[in-house]
Design a protein around this motif. Structure first.
Motif, PDB file in Angstrom:
ATOM      1  N   TRP A 169       0.914  -1.215   0.050  1.00  0.00           N
ATOM      2  CA  TRP A 169       0.078  -0.087   0.009  1.00  0.00           C
ATOM      3  C   TRP A 169       0.996   1.239   0.135  1.00  0.00           C
ATOM      4  O   TRP A 169       0.302   2.245  -0.434  1.00  0.00           O
ATOM      5  N   THR A 170       2.025   1.210   0.384  1.00  0.00           N
ATOM      6  CA  THR A 170       2.911   2.402   0.340  1.00  0.00           C
ATOM      7  C   THR A 170       3.367   3.033  -1.176  1.00  0.00           C
ATOM      8  O   THR A 170       3.811   3.960  -1.084  1.00  0.00           O
TER       9      THR A 170
ATOM     10  N   TYR B  15      -1.796   3.710  15.003  1.00  0.00           N
ATOM     11  CA  TYR B  15      -2.624   4.884  15.403  1.00  0.00           C
ATOM     12  C   TYR B  15      -1.691   5.828  16.077  1.00  0.00           C
ATOM     13  O   TYR B  15      -0.845   5.592  16.791  1.00  0.00           O
TER      14      TYR B  15
ATOM     15  N   ALA C 263      -4.092   6.896  12.759  1.00  0.00           N
ATOM     16  CA  ALA C 263      -4.028   6.437  11.053  1.00  0.00           C
ATOM     17  C   ALA C 263      -4.668   7.587  10.275  1.00  0.00           C
ATOM     18  O   ALA C 263      -5.460   8.302  10.757  1.00  0.00           O
ATOM     19  N   GLY C 264      -4.555   7.143   8.993  1.00  0.00           N
ATOM     20  CA  GLY C 264      -5.222   8.041   7.896  1.00  0.00           C
ATOM     21  C   GLY C 264      -6.615   7.681   8.035  1.00  0.00           C
ATOM     22  O   GLY C 264      -7.327   6.867   8.463  1.00  0.00           O
ATOM     23  N   LYS C 265      -7.299   8.407   6.791  1.00  0.00           N
ATOM     24  CA  LYS C 265      -8.735   8.299   6.841  1.00  0.00           C
ATOM     25  C   LYS C 265      -9.429   6.860   6.481  1.00  0.00           C
ATOM     26  O   LYS C 265     -10.732   6.624   7.063  1.00  0.00           O
TER      27      LYS C 265
ATOM     28  N   ALA D 133      -8.029   3.850   7.363  1.00  0.00           N
ATOM     29  CA  ALA D 133      -7.524   3.171   8.208  1.00  0.00           C
ATOM     30  C   ALA D 133      -8.998   2.445   9.101  1.00  0.00           C
ATOM     31  O   ALA D 133      -8.995   1.331   9.295  1.00  0.00           O
TER      32      ALA D 133
END
Length: 99
Positions: free
Chosen positions: A4-5, A36, A38-40, A42
């Motif tokens: 995912w990166t 945590y 985390a992004g939107k 997550a």
């Protein structure tokens, strides 16, 4: 394996493609680890992992996860293990659980 990166979303079509891959990755994982805060996306991924009955760890980088005003009910579920401290501690716990 899905990484995912390396995704860059600059169109809605790219977001859809990435979303499909990320959903498949969560649904096929053995262990789900959320960092945590985390992004939107997550929390959606956490919900998928909960629904798929995956082993779930949340690695808390601060203490907000234990603050009632800042945390989520889903972080506090019994099937979620919250880990703080070193990455080595998280790694050892995950590897020990995998045995």
């Amino acid at each position: 394996m899905y990484d995912w990166t390396v995704n860059e979303a600059n169109t809605l079509e790219a977001l859809q493609r990435i979303g499909i891959h990320e959903k498949m990755a969560v649904m096929s994982c053995d262990v789900f680890i959320m960092i945590y805060p985390a992004g939107k996306g997550a929390n959606t991924e956490l919900g998928l992992a909960l629904a798929a009955d995956r082993k779930i760890y949340i690695y808390a980088t601060n203490h907000d996860i234990w603050n009632v005003a800042k945390t989520s009910t889903f972080y506090q579920l019994p099937e979620v293990t919250i880990v703080s401290g070193s990455i080595a501690k998280l790694t050892a716990l995950v590897l020990d659980t995998a045995k």
